[in-house]
Scaffold this active site. Structure first.
Site, PDB file in Angstrom:
ATOM      1  N   SER A 174       0.658  -1.033  -0.094  1.00 44.97           N
ATOM      2  CA  SER A 174       0.204  -0.484   0.085  1.00 44.97           C
ATOM      3  C   SER A 174       0.649   1.339   0.139  1.00 44.97           C
ATOM      4  O   SER A 174       0.569   1.884  -0.577  1.00 44.97           O
ATOM      5  CB  SER A 174      -0.910   0.405   1.270  1.00 44.97           C
ATOM      6  OG  SER A 174      -1.880  -1.049   1.315  1.00 44.97           O
ATOM      7  N   SER A 187     -13.318   1.746   2.609  1.00 42.24           N
ATOM      8  CA  SER A 187     -12.060   1.525   2.048  1.00 42.24           C
ATOM      9  C   SER A 187     -11.356   2.166   1.549  1.00 42.24           C
ATOM     10  O   SER A 187     -11.833   3.804   1.416  1.00 42.24           O
ATOM     11  CB  SER A 187     -12.910   0.952   0.672  1.00 42.24           C
ATOM     12  OG  SER A 187     -11.703   1.447  -0.815  1.00 42.24           O
ATOM     13  N   ASP A 234      -6.858  -7.564   4.902  1.00 40.64           N
ATOM     14  CA  ASP A 234      -6.171  -8.827   4.138  1.00 40.64           C
ATOM     15  C   ASP A 234      -5.433  -9.502   5.017  1.00 40.64           C
ATOM     16  O   ASP A 234      -5.899 -10.662   4.728  1.00 40.64           O
ATOM     17  CB  ASP A 234      -5.290  -7.164   3.830  1.00 40.64           C
ATOM     18  CG  ASP A 234      -5.314  -6.666   2.829  1.00 40.64           C
ATOM     19  OD1 ASP A 234      -6.748  -7.078   2.551  1.00 40.64           O
ATOM     20  OD2 ASP A 234      -4.757  -5.808   2.771  1.00 40.64           O
ATOM     21  N   ARG A 290       1.914   4.067  -3.080  1.00 38.20           N
ATOM     22  CA  ARG A 290       1.042   5.695  -2.434  1.00 38.20           C
ATOM     23  C   ARG A 290       2.525   6.585  -2.578  1.00 38.20           C
ATOM     24  O   ARG A 290       2.544   7.633  -3.271  1.00 38.20           O
ATOM     25  CB  ARG A 290       0.508   6.317  -1.467  1.00 38.20           C
ATOM     26  CG  ARG A 290      -0.500   5.343  -1.363  1.00 38.20           C
ATOM     27  CD  ARG A 290      -1.054   5.513  -0.010  1.00 38.20           C
ATOM     28  NE  ARG A 290      -2.404   5.147   0.105  1.00 38.20           N
ATOM     29  CZ  ARG A 290      -3.139   3.618   0.434  1.00 38.20           C
ATOM     30  NH1 ARG A 290      -2.305   2.987  -0.256  1.00 38.20           N
ATOM     31  NH2 ARG A 290      -4.531   3.783   0.619  1.00 38.20           N
TER      32      ARG A 290
HETATM   33  C1  S3P Z   1      -5.435  -1.140   0.572  1.00 36.55           C
HETATM   34  C2  S3P Z   1      -7.183  -1.040   0.218  1.00 36.55           C
HETATM   35  C3  S3P Z   1      -7.784  -1.797   0.714  1.00 36.55           C
HETATM   36  C4  S3P Z   1      -7.095  -3.309   1.359  1.00 36.55           C
HETATM   37  C5  S3P Z   1      -6.061  -3.530  -0.313  1.00 36.55           C
HETATM   38  C6  S3P Z   1      -5.297  -1.820  -0.018  1.00 36.55           C
HETATM   39  C7  S3P Z   1      -5.153   0.008   0.144  1.00 36.55           C
HETATM   40  O1  S3P Z   1      -8.880  -2.295  -0.063  1.00 36.55           O
HETATM   41  O2  S3P Z   1      -7.931  -4.806   1.405  1.00 36.55           O
HETATM   42  O3  S3P Z   1      -5.248  -4.761  -0.066  1.00 36.55           O
HETATM   43  O4  S3P Z   1      -3.704   0.184   0.257  1.00 36.55           O
HETATM   44  O5  S3P Z   1      -5.763   1.519   0.046  1.00 36.55           O
HETATM   45  P1  S3P Z   1     -10.446  -1.393   0.321  1.00 36.55           P
HETATM   46  O6  S3P Z   1      -9.892   0.303   0.234  1.00 36.55           O
HETATM   47  O7  S3P Z   1     -11.346  -1.780  -0.655  1.00 36.55           O
HETATM   48  O8  S3P Z   1     -10.549  -2.119   1.521  1.00 36.55           O
END
Ligand code: S3P
Length: 441
Positions: free
Chosen positions: A28, A176, A325, A32
């Site tokens: 993640s 989310s 996750d 970013r």
């Molecule tokens: C993520 C957000 C989550 C997660 C994904 C990575 C992110 O998804 O499950 O593996 O990097 O923002 P959601 O935002 O759909 O919950």
């Protein structure tokens, strides 16, 4: 997931797990850091160290290159020359996001904001994941987007002739971080502030890394704001911490295998990511967290775990987003816990790389565990003496399902091998997973 399948991989009981591992880079944060570096104020190059070698964050880099962003990769160091919010060009080719929901959903926010004409595509799994959740707020902001059946990738972003987007106040209908980030990133291109309201906090890397103002309302809701006026000066040197989501597999593998003791170095412990820690500790896990003193925007620690007797637990709905996750591997831990465990209110799991409620049920069924599946989750009737039967674990090419299956099989009878389908899919987030398993055995 890229590449062809190489069949299945044999895996089984490896005895007590011992040793230390350095966790792979956080997926993640890697995505970013690259996207935010690209749209930062032009001037100095931004050097990102410990960039992930996994497929998903590399999908982000390949999209950025097609958008005219100079990206140089040397080993795990990525250097990006920022082009700023006005410097993104219309790509000549489609932007292939591979398996990565974060690439598609965050990139769509930036591209809709910048008014870039482009098509975002993905693999079979990503093409079946819901995109209305970002299309709706982006359209509310005035973006022009078309999609297959109006809700699935490929997404086509069409130039918005009326100029910049309209600011909105958006209350998230689902917890989310991808939707939150998409709207906030589009908001960076609007003159007046866009606010996203979330009642259940999701991972906060976007607001942390961009320094976005966050207000906590009297009822506890978080209000995060972005706008064109915000100067984007990402740190010139950024180091991506290790991925807690990767660490979670070793936490559970060590907990369920008697005599194990494992140290996980350089692991990110951002509290919006480590919900699984508290859940496992509540189940009786012996886990200690030794924070790294070096500081930085994202906290890092060495985590030590020892095999432990576990007891069942019920997750409350508020706990789900910060452990989203890790739920497949938590379900594996629950199969070895005394008593009933319950994961309900987790329907979001059905919209991940695969339907992860069905996939977890399949892992439990293959192993011979006792459970009941519900539309919004699963109940697991654990047994501390549970010994998984050998079998072939289906994975639907979902990296976290493959790794959870391997953790489950690690507790089977010595000498009884199981097989994990599409083992190479771990490369989406953790290319060194199988090698790391060998190191601990
Ligand atoms: C993520 C957000 C989550 C997660 C994904 C990575 C992110 O998804 O499950 O593996 O990097 O923002 P959601 O935002 O759909 O919950």
């Amino acid at each position: 997931m890229q590449g062809e399948s190489k069949g299945t991989r044999k895996t089984g009981n490896r005895g007590a797990l011992k040793g230390s591992l350095k966790m792979p880079a956080d997926k993640s944060i890697a995505h970013r850091s690259a996207m935010f570096a690209a749209i930062s104020e032009p001037g100095m190059d931004i050097v990102i160290r410990n960039y992930s070698s996994a497929e998903d964050p590399h999908s982000t880099l390949s999209c950025l290159k097609k958008l005219g962003v100079p990206v140089n990769v040397e080993g795990d160091t990525v250097t990006i020359t920022p082009v700023g919010r006005d410097g993104i060009i219309n790509p000549k080719e489609e932007l292939d996001c591979g398996n990565s929901g974060t690439t598609m959903r965050l990139m769509a926010g930036i591209l809709a904001g910048a008014g870039t004409e482009c098509i975002l595509t993905g693999d079979e799994s990503l093409s079946g994941r819901p995109m209305s959740r970002i299309i709706n707020p982006l359209r509310e902001m005035g973006a022009k987007i078309s999609a297959r059946d109006d809700k699935y990738a490929p997404l086509k972003i069409i130039r918005n002739s009326s100029g910049s987007l309209k600011p909105i106040h958006y209350k998230l209908p689902v917890a989310s971080a991808q939707v939150k980030s998409c709207v906030l990133l589009a908001g960076l291109f609007a003159d007046d502030p866009t606010t996203v309201e979330e009642t259940v906090p999701s991972r906060d890397h976007t607001e942390r890394m961009l320094g976005l103002p966050v207000e906590i309302r009297h009822d506890g809701a978080r209000l995060i704001t972005s706008s064109k006026k915000l100067k984007l000066n990402l740190d010139v040197h950024t180091v991506v911490p290790g991925d807690f989501s990767a660490a979670a597999f070793w936490l559970v593998a060590a907990l369920i295998n008697p005599g194990s003791s494992v140290k996980l170095e350089n692991t990110g412990i951002n509290p919006t990511r480590t919900g699984a820690l508290g859940i496992l500790q509540r189940m009786g896990a012996t886990i200690s967290v030794d924070p790294d003193k070096s500081g930085g925007k994202e906290p890092v620690a060495t985590i030590t775990v020892k095999s432990s007797k576990l007891k069942g637990t019920s997750l409350n709905q508020e706990e789900i987003p910060n452990a989203i996750d890790e739920i497949p591997v938590l379900a594996v831990a629950m199969a070895f816990a005394e008593g009933t465990s319950s994961i309900r209110g987790a329907e979001e799991l059905r919209y991940k790389e695969t339907d992860r409620i069905a996939a977890v049920a399949s892992i439990l069924k293959t192993a011979g565990a006792d459970f009941k599946e519900f539309p919004d989750g699963i109940e697991i009737y654990g047994n501390p003496n549970f010994v998984p039967q050998p079998g072939v674990y289906q994975t639907w090419k979902d990296h976290r399902i493959a790794m959870s299956a391997a953790v489950m099989a690690s507790r089977s009878k010595t000498g009884e091998e199981s097989e994990v389908e599409f083992p190479e899919c771990v490369g989406v987030s953790y290319p060194g997973f199988w090698e790391d398993f060998d190191k601990l055995s």
